[in-house]
Scaffold this motif. Structure first.
Motif, mmCIF file in Angstrom:
data_model
loop_
_atom_site.group_PDB
_atom_site.id
_atom_site.type_symbol
_atom_site.label_atom_id
_atom_site.label_comp_id
_atom_site.label_asym_id
_atom_site.label_seq_id
_atom_site.Cartn_x
_atom_site.Cartn_y
_atom_site.Cartn_z
ATOM 1 N N ALA A 6 0.840 -1.200 0.000
ATOM 2 C CA ALA A 6 0.000 0.000 0.000
ATOM 3 C C ALA A 6 0.873 1.247 0.000
ATOM 4 C CB ALA A 6 -0.911 0.002 1.227
ATOM 5 N N ARG A 7 0.342 2.358 -0.482
ATOM 6 C CA ARG A 7 1.098 3.600 -0.525
ATOM 7 C C ARG A 7 1.468 4.036 0.887
ATOM 8 N NH1 ARG A 7 0.714 9.262 -0.508
ATOM 9 N NH2 ARG A 7 1.908 10.260 -2.211
ATOM 10 N N PRO A 8 2.737 4.462 1.088
ATOM 11 C CA PRO A 8 3.126 4.923 2.432
ATOM 12 C C PRO A 8 2.228 6.062 2.908
ATOM 13 C CG PRO A 8 5.053 4.662 1.045
ATOM 14 C CD PRO A 8 3.863 4.510 0.147
ATOM 15 N N VAL A 9 1.959 6.040 4.203
ATOM 16 C CA VAL A 9 1.117 7.088 4.784
ATOM 17 C C VAL A 9 1.939 8.145 5.508
ATOM 18 C CG1 VAL A 9 -0.832 5.512 5.022
ATOM 19 C CG2 VAL A 9 0.790 5.773 6.930
ATOM 20 N N GLY A 10 3.247 7.910 5.625
ATOM 21 C CA GLY A 10 4.079 8.867 6.319
ATOM 22 C C GLY A 10 5.547 8.482 6.259
ATOM 23 N N VAL A 11 6.380 9.378 6.784
ATOM 24 C CA VAL A 11 7.831 9.198 6.780
ATOM 25 C C VAL A 11 8.332 9.215 8.220
ATOM 26 C CG1 VAL A 11 10.046 10.125 6.001
ATOM 27 C CG2 VAL A 11 8.025 10.311 4.527
ATOM 28 N N VAL A 12 9.227 8.267 8.562
ATOM 29 C CA VAL A 12 9.856 8.195 9.876
ATOM 30 C C VAL A 12 11.365 8.188 9.670
ATOM 31 C CG1 VAL A 12 10.142 6.835 11.984
ATOM 32 C CG2 VAL A 12 7.915 6.907 10.842
ATOM 33 N N ALA A 13 12.075 8.931 10.509
ATOM 34 C CA ALA A 13 13.536 8.989 10.413
ATOM 35 C C ALA A 13 14.171 8.150 11.517
ATOM 36 C CB ALA A 13 14.021 10.417 10.504
ATOM 37 N N MET A 14 15.326 7.551 11.193
ATOM 38 C CA MET A 14 16.165 6.944 12.216
ATOM 39 C C MET A 14 17.039 8.038 12.822
ATOM 40 S SD MET A 14 15.613 3.669 12.593
ATOM 41 C CE MET A 14 17.005 3.368 13.687
ATOM 42 N N PRO A 15 17.344 7.958 14.099
ATOM 43 C CA PRO A 15 18.293 8.925 14.662
ATOM 44 C C PRO A 15 19.704 8.625 14.178
ATOM 45 C CG PRO A 15 17.739 7.269 16.308
ATOM 46 C CD PRO A 15 16.873 6.985 15.108
ATOM 47 N N SER A 16 20.546 9.658 14.129
ATOM 48 C CA SER A 16 21.918 9.470 13.645
ATOM 49 C C SER A 16 22.859 10.338 14.460
ATOM 50 C CB SER A 16 22.007 9.853 12.160
ATOM 51 O OG SER A 16 23.348 9.840 11.720
ATOM 52 N N ARG A 17 23.965 9.749 14.915
ATOM 53 C CA ARG A 17 24.980 10.530 15.612
ATOM 54 C C ARG A 17 25.929 11.204 14.621
ATOM 55 N NH1 ARG A 17 24.293 6.365 19.387
ATOM 56 N NH2 ARG A 17 23.935 7.131 21.502
#
Length: 719
Positions: A602-613
């Motif tokens: 299904a089409r993505p409903v949103g964007v989530v980021a991973m944290p990065s140091r």
């Protein structure tokens, strides 16, 4: 029998071996000197001679003569399957029955051993890895050592860690040599050993001292014409090759430094109308066999290969060797170019260096012998276990990747600190000293060799003479053939059409990212309650990356952006645009949300980021840009837990990485609420993936918090 009669008998064997009679089937004096030392004097000899000199003729002729005089079978330690196949075929031509024991034919081992015991085998070819197999070492090796008529160590430079291709399994030869009867001759051969490696190999084989015979000849290859073409970038190199490959004589080999580059170059050349195949460590054995046969029979113009196609591949009429990227050592380079021109009067050797070469050298250098602390930790883990530990069982307890861990254990085995037994590895309890001085010297030697390759590219002197000097050849003189001696014979021009095609190929974004589907074994031993298959409801889907760090397209753009010392900042516009193209192509691909179908995501409903140091601005701006362009909500980011800093130490194998990551991330309340309010698939954005465990842990957390499918999207894949 007189020397004259023995020589005539030897020449007759050679005639059958090469399929010719007359003057062409007479041994040269230096070859006869080696054979005489083995057959008449039963000496130990080290032969350092150029590729094509006829080292295999020496040991096959010696085998035939020794067998006729009642000697047991010859045992040849041979490092590569391609080399073994060539040697079996060559032996058959001379009426010599040859068999092999290696990783590709385990179903034949029992029958082969029975043939050896029955006296039906003249030559047994054994891979060096077999020497350290408990079953082979304990049940087969003692009888072989007792009955062997001649021991041959092919590609003997692999014994020395001063050399360019050190293999610890070769060090097991010390045990076999010690068990050989005193009158059994030994022959060690190589084409690529400088003075230090020659001395080291001689010492380890027990060939040092007054009775040793070391035959070292000039290393000039009269059939080879060496040249260097310096082109502006990867697109120009690829375009040049696409246009000029058909002009090169016969068929040949195109070497690349990485698997990704080999596959990338092979795909482009096929699209350009050339018949080529890729040949790498990832190539299945059946496909390797087919590729070798196709090259041997000129059914392909070239194999695009990594160093997996190296020592011993024998095609006498190979017309050219091209390197897209410089090997890190002149000695390794000399060996690879030695595949060409063995049975023809003329062959071209071309080096097309790249800007990415140094970064690739640095990566391979980073996986050398581990620091003492890691070695001591491994020894302690084995001692505390009180029982044999397999590699999968040991891996969670130490901070080493499996391949590096196995190599280290083989070295420790030779040094007597550990032993390989049925069931795995054990600590012997013997004192062991970390030879820091030696390992540091080897590291400095690698740096010296890398500089020598830069010097080879830049030299205005004779290129063959340069390589000979790197191998301490005292007879090195200008060759009169290379581009510096005789002038360039090829120009660097490429047509606008070819350049556009190559640029388009290298600029094409998108690499699939396979998700992790199984947890590493042994996690309970390090306090993490994860095992077996990852439940489908906690897995990520197949994801996408813009490119691989090891390729010559987007890899060249991404390496400096993601380097450890690179400054953090906003995602560059061209990179963001390319990632958007990746997502659009992903959507239209089979199973993509725009393609439809019962199995479509299904089409993505949103964007989530991973944290990065290391790259927080880069990852955040990438997620923001994708959300803006895709008109999707930015749902938020996973966050680090309080214990993440404590667990952030570098973990190099899967179990240790997962141990660190499993407790390092959490889903904050605002993200959990957003997921609950917006159910459905989400894009999980990160800068790069190396092992896949960060994405696996992130996907598990998001799905446990209510997300639908998790679609990983990263800038780069490390491999």
């Amino acid at each position: 029998m007189s020397d004259v009669e023995l020589r005539a008998e030897a020449d007759a064997v050679l005639a059958r071996l090469v399929g010719r009679a007359g003057a062409e089937a007479r041994l040269r004096e230096d070859q006869w000197q080696a054979i005489e030392a083995l057959v008449v004097d039963h000496r130990r000899a080290l032969v350092v001679q150029r590729t094509g000199w006829g080292k295999s003729a020496v040991y096959f002729v010696a085998t035939s003569l020794l067998r006729r005089r009642g000697a047991g079978p010859t045992v040849i330690i041979s490092p590569l399957l391609a080399l073994m196949r060539n040697q079996v075929e060559a032996a058959a031509r001379a009426g010599i029955a040859a068999r092999t024991i290696n990783s590709a034919n385990p179903e034949e081992w029992g029958a082969v051993q029975a043939e050896v015991a029955a006296g039906d085998v003249d030559v047994l070819l054994v891979s060096p890895e077999r020497l350290n197999s408990p079953d082979f070492r304990d049940t087969v090796l003692p009888s072989l050592a007792a009955t062997t008529g001649l021991l041959v160590v092919d590609e003997a430079h692999c014994i020395s860690d001063w050399g360019h291709d050190f293999r610890p399994d070769y060090r097991r030869l010390r045990t076999m040599l010690a068990e050989l009867p005193a009158d059994v001759p030994v022959l060690a051969t190589t084409a690529t050993a400088n003075a230090r490696v020659t001395a080291d190999v001689a010492e380890q084989l027990g060939t040092g001292g007054a009775d040793a015979l070391v035959l070292r000849g000039p290393l000039d290859r009269e059939s080879l014409r060496l040249g260097v073409l310096e082109l502006p970038d990867a697109a120009h190199r690829l375009a040049w090759l696409g246009e000029r490959l058909g002009d090169l004589q016969g068929s040949g080999i195109i070497y690349t430094l990485t698997v990704a580059a080999a596959e990338e170059v092979a795909a482009f050349l096929r699209q350009s109308g050339h018949r080529v195949a890729s040949y790498t460590g990832r190539t299945e054995n059946a496909d390797r066999l087919q590729a070798e046969e196709d090259l041997l029979n000129n059914r392909v113009k070239a194999l695009v290969a990594t160093s997996a196609l190296g020592m011993g591949f024998d095609k006498p009429d190979l017309g050219f060797v091209v390197h897209l990227g410089s090997p890190s050592s002149p000695i390794a380079y000399y060996q690879q170019v030695g595949r060409a021109g063995r049975g023809v009067d003329h062959a071209d050797v071309l080096l097309l260096p790249g800007r990415e070469d140094a970064a690739i050298w640095a990566y391979f250098a980073s996986v050398g012998f581990p620091p003492e602390e890691q070695v001591r930790r491994t020894l302690a883990a084995l001692e505390q276990a009180g029982r044999p530990l397999s590699l999968p069982a040991l891996e969670p307890l130490v901070d080493l990747r499996r391949s590096r861990l196995e190599t280290m254990l083989k070295v420790l085995d030779v040094d007597g600190a550990v032993a390989r037994v049925k069931g795995g590895w054990t600590a012997t309890g013997r004192p062991w000293t970390y030879d820091a001085q030696r390992y540091a010297w080897v590291a400095r030697q690698r740096e010296t060799e890398q500089q020598a390759m830069r010097d080879y590219v830049a030299t205005t002197g004779c290129r063959m003479e340069f390589l000979q000097q790197q191998l301490d050849d005292e007879k090195a003189v200008p060759c009169g053939r290379c581009d510096n001696c005789a002038g360039p014979w090829l120009d660097t021009a490429v047509s606008p059409q070819a350049l556009a095609a190559a640029t388009g190929e290298l600029a094409r974004p998108g690499v699939e990212v396979e998700p992790r589907r199984m947890w590493p074994s042994g996690m309970q031993a390090v306090g993490v309650d994860l095992k077996g298959r990852i439940p489908e409801a906690q897995q990520a889907t197949v994801g996408r990356a813009l490119g691989r760090l090891s390729d010559i397209g987007w890899g060249n753009r991404l390496r400096p952006l993601l380097a450890a010392q690179a400054p953090d900042g906003q995602v560059p516009d061209d990179v963001l645009a390319a990632v958007v193209t990746v997502v659009a192509d992903w959507a239209r691909s089979p199973g993509g949300w725009a393609a439809g179908g019962a199995d479509a995501v299904a089409r993505p409903v949103g964007v989530v980021a991973m944290p990065s140091r290391s790259h927080p601005q880069l990852v955040t701006s990438l997620a923001q840009g994708l959300a803006r362009i895709g008109r999707l909500p930015l749902l938020g980011s996973l966050t680090y837990t309080p214990q993440a800093d404590e667990l952030a130490a570098h973990r190099s194998n899967s179990a240790q990485r997962l141990r660190a990551l499993a407790s390092s991330f959490s889903v904050p309340e605002d993200l959990a609420a957003a997921l609950a309010a917006t159910p459905g698939p989400v894009l999980l954005v990160d800068d790069y993936t190396e092992s896949g465990w960060t994405l696996a842990v992130g996907a598990r957390l998001l799905r446990q918090s209510g997300a639908g499918q998790v679609l990983p999207l990263v800038l780069a894949v490390a491999g």
